[in-house]
Write a protein that holds these residues in place. Structure first.
Motif, PDB file in Angstrom:
ATOM      1  N   UNK B 293      15.720 -10.274 -53.046  1.00 13.97           N
ATOM      2  CA  UNK B 293      16.640  -9.172 -52.772  1.00 13.97           C
ATOM      3  C   UNK B 293      18.020  -9.458 -53.358  1.00 13.97           C
ATOM      4  N   UNK B 294      18.427 -10.725 -53.284  1.00 15.80           N
ATOM      5  CA  UNK B 294      19.705 -11.106 -53.883  1.00 15.80           C
ATOM      6  C   UNK B 294      19.664 -10.886 -55.392  1.00 15.80           C
ATOM      7  N   UNK B 295      18.515 -11.223 -56.002  1.00 12.50           N
ATOM      8  CA  UNK B 295      18.365 -10.975 -57.443  1.00 12.50           C
ATOM      9  C   UNK B 295      18.507  -9.482 -57.715  1.00 12.50           C
ATOM     10  N   UNK B 296      17.909  -8.667 -56.819  1.00  8.58           N
ATOM     11  CA  UNK B 296      18.025  -7.214 -56.953  1.00  8.58           C
ATOM     12  C   UNK B 296      19.469  -6.760 -56.887  1.00  8.58           C
ATOM     13  N   UNK B 297      20.240  -7.402 -56.002  1.00  9.45           N
ATOM     14  CA  UNK B 297      21.652  -7.046 -55.860  1.00  9.45           C
ATOM     15  C   UNK B 297      22.403  -7.268 -57.172  1.00  9.45           C
ATOM     16  N   UNK B 298      22.095  -8.394 -57.818  1.00 14.54           N
ATOM     17  CA  UNK B 298      22.812  -8.671 -59.066  1.00 14.54           C
ATOM     18  C   UNK B 298      22.356  -7.758 -60.203  1.00 14.54           C
ATOM     19  N   UNK B 299      21.084  -7.353 -60.169  1.00 17.46           N
ATOM     20  CA  UNK B 299      20.622  -6.362 -61.144  1.00 17.46           C
ATOM     21  C   UNK B 299      21.388  -5.048 -60.948  1.00 17.46           C
ATOM     22  N   UNK B 300      21.542  -4.686 -59.676  1.00 18.38           N
ATOM     23  CA  UNK B 300      22.284  -3.487 -59.315  1.00 18.38           C
ATOM     24  C   UNK B 300      23.721  -3.563 -59.822  1.00 18.38           C
ATOM     25  N   UNK B 301      24.362  -4.717 -59.577  1.00 18.76           N
ATOM     26  CA  UNK B 301      25.740  -4.907 -60.037  1.00 18.76           C
ATOM     27  C   UNK B 301      25.828  -4.813 -61.551  1.00 18.76           C
ATOM     28  N   UNK B 302      24.849  -5.461 -62.207  1.00 20.96           N
ATOM     29  CA  UNK B 302      24.890  -5.510 -63.666  1.00 20.96           C
ATOM     30  C   UNK B 302      24.740  -4.099 -64.240  1.00 20.96           C
ATOM     31  N   UNK B 303      23.794  -3.326 -63.685  1.00 20.26           N
ATOM     32  CA  UNK B 303      23.593  -1.961 -64.163  1.00 20.26           C
ATOM     33  C   UNK B 303      24.857  -1.143 -63.981  1.00 20.26           C
ATOM     34  N   UNK B 304      25.472  -1.309 -62.808  1.00 24.89           N
ATOM     35  CA  UNK B 304      26.724  -0.618 -62.522  1.00 24.89           C
ATOM     36  C   UNK B 304      27.790  -1.000 -63.551  1.00 24.89           C
TER      37      UNK B 304
END
Lengths: 279, 322
Positions: B293-304
């Protein structure tokens, strides 16, 4: 002086004065031109000659084919779907629709200004003036000179010389129209076609454009479509009156010197139109 | 003038005094906020999961590359995955953007009306293919084919660093994953660029024609600059799709816990979304789920971040100097 001699000199004088004032060679000429969109014939048998360095106004009610006609004069007509044509358009004596003619060269020699000012919004004022060089692939090194010269010719230089790098959209409608005139001039055309160039402008801007037209006609040939009778009288040396009867293609009813067309028209329909009785 | 005593009347209240309007306004406003709330909710949930992970692993979680929960201390880092996602997206865009642009130029400016509408519809249909189907197709059909193309690329263009391959294995490469992404990006990007180019004002095209343009110069100086914002927007939509795509990539990419910097035709690469989907089912415990889930968070940040960067680029280049 004998009677015979006197009669001869009278004939000579009569001939001299019956010939219209000195008229230059013909620059552009439509011969027996008919135009279609798909199966609909919109113009029939148009014969019109445009003498070098003069202004000719094309007048007539809406829908009589004037705009279509000027679009045939620089081969823009053919870009519309279903466009067809018969007859010839001679530019400097040669048929512009001839098999060896390059439409790009024709359009550069015979420029066009449209009804609505249409500068390129993504370009600066300077960029707009030079856009024709880029679009047509013309190579010129003296860009600064071209920008200054054409803007002076178009009567816009003093208003924009300090903001050539600004967006063209900042200019007023009248200034934009003079900018597109400058843009058309930058590729050094010999003929300029103008399709109701003032119909979207206020009276003051209109007068400026008219001054520009008079000034430009010293060096180039101008054909202007207009719905404004006073404008035709003010700017045009010659006038041609177009008319289309209901469900019929447009035709040239009468042509000649502007003073004749407005002062002493030979056709009743011309007389009615120029006096505002229809149209 | 003596207007000190004048009492202003409340025009705002008067403007919304119609009852139906008021109800409708509120309903619309509420609906608009739902999307914001959902977005914020996801960000907060993922962020909350990421906090303990970050506390335990520090910046190492995003700067190192490993996935080993059995060692002591555990060695986990997702840099290679984050970077891999970007690399795949770049490969996808490199293929998809020119294809989409050429396709929309053809549809808008060249194709006869009937052909244009057939093409438009079939490209739109491409977007309807479920990504799992694309993934299966890629795994069974495209993979062996693409291995051939990549080996040709290697033979003839191997001197370009991107096309180096030392293992001789051309399966499961970033290239093939990017290719599948391109197939998924093309319909999105094409439908946006087609729409944008189709809205080039006819009077500008007229002006260009009267100045002796060719199709190429008209596109370059008039249509493309006019549509620039929209075109970049379309590319961004495609990029968003590429960064987050999971299943299709899962089928074709050989996931390695290492950073494949630029060897796009070398077997093995990374992708955050693929990491999550491949580990989630067999996660060793709640902590590994939290890591994912933390990895998902950083993917989310990166996309943003990528989207904000893109917006910045659009607004920078779209402005003429004053």
């Amino acid at each position: 002086m004998s009677t015979a001699e006197f009669e001869q000199s009278v004939v000579a004088l009569e001939q001299e004065f019956s010939v219209p004032a000195q008229q230059g060679p013909v620059e552009l000429e439509a011969r027996d031109l008919s135009v279609w969109f798909n199966s609909r014939k919109v113009l029939e048998g148009v014969n019109l000659a445009f003498p070098k360095n003069t202004v000719t106004a094309l007048i007539g009610p809406s829908g009589c084919g004037k705009s279509t006609f000027i679009r045939t004069l620089n081969r823009l007509h053919e870009l519309l779907p279903g466009a067809a044509l018969a007859g010839e358009v001679l530019y400097e004596g040669e048929d512009i629709y001839g098999p060896t003619k390059d439409p790009v060269h024709i359009r550069l020699s015979i420029g066009m200004v449209f009804q609505k000012p249409n500068p390129f919004p993504s370009m600066t004022i300077r960029g707009n003036v030079l856009s024709g060089l880029k679009l047509s692939g013309m190579k010129r090194s003296n860009h600064d000179e071209i920008v200054e010269q054409t803007l002076i010719s178009a009567g816009l230089w003093n208003e924009v010389k300090d903001r050539l790098g600004h967006a063209a959209g900042e200019l007023s409608g009248g200034q934009q129209q003079r900018l597109v005139i400058a843009r058309a001039l930058a590729v050094q055309p010999h003929v300029l076609l103008m399709d109701e160039p003032c119909s979207a402008l206020d009276p003051a801007s209109t007068l400026k454009i008219e001054e520009t037209i008079r000034e430009l006609s010293k060096d180039i040939t101008i054909v202007i479509v207009t719905h404004n009778m006073q404008q035709a009288v003010r700017v045009a040396d010659y006038t041609a009156f177009f008319l289309a009867a209901e469900n019929e293609p447009g035709r040239v009813i009468e042509q000649g010197r502007t003073t004749e067309i407005f002062g002493n028209p030979q056709d009743q329909r011309t007389l009615d139109y120029v006096n505002g009785r229809f149209g | 003038m003596a207007n000190v005593d004048l009492e202003q009347r409340d025009l705002q209240a008067a403007a919304t005094s119609h009852r139906g309007d008021r109800v409708f306004n509120r309903a619309i406003t509420a609906a608009a906020f739902v999307s914001l709330i959902v977005l914020a909710g996801i960000a907060i949930f993922l962020g909350a999961q990421a906090v303990p992970v970050f506390q335990q692993l520090g910046f190492g979680f995003v700067t190192s590359t490993a996935w080993d929960l059995n060692s002591d201390p555990i060695s986990v880092g997702i840099f290679g995955m984050l970077y891999g996602s970007v690399l795949l997206a770049i490969v996808g865009l490199v293929i998809a953007v020119p294809a989409s642009l050429l396709l929309s130029i053809f549809i808008v400016f060249i194709a006869p009306k009937k052909l244009a509408s057939i093409l438009t519809n079939s490209v739109d249909l491409m977007a309807a293919i479920p990504s799992v189907i694309l993934g299966l197709w890629a795994f069974y059909i495209l993979n062996p084919q693409a291995a051939e193309w990549q080996s040709l690329l290697h033979d003839y263009l191997g001197w370009i660093p991107f096309f180096q391959n030392e293992s001789g294995n051309f399966l499961g490469t970033p290239f093939i994953a990017g290719f599948i992404l391109a197939i998924m990006i093309i319909p999105i990007t094409t439908s946006v660029t087609r729409e944008v180019l189709g809205r080039t004002p006819p009077e500008l095209i007229n002006a260009a024609e009267s100045l002796g343009c060719s199709l190429w110069t008209m596109l370059r100086y008039v249509a493309l600059p006019y549509g620039r914002g929209g075109i970049v927007g379309g590319i961004m939509l495609g990029l968003g799709r590429a960064l987050g795509e999971t299943i299709a990539v899962f089928f074709v990419l050989k996931l390695v816990y290492d950073t494949n910097w630029y060897h796009v035709i070398e077997s093995g690469g990374g992708s955050v979304a693929t990491l999550i989907v491949s580990r989630f089912g067999e996660a060793s415990g709640p902590f590994e789920v939290q890591l994912l889930l933390a990895a998902g968070f950083f993917l989310f940040l990166m996309t943003l971040g990528v989207n904000m960067l893109a917006n910045l680029i659009v607004s920078r280049t779209g402005r003429l100097k004053k």
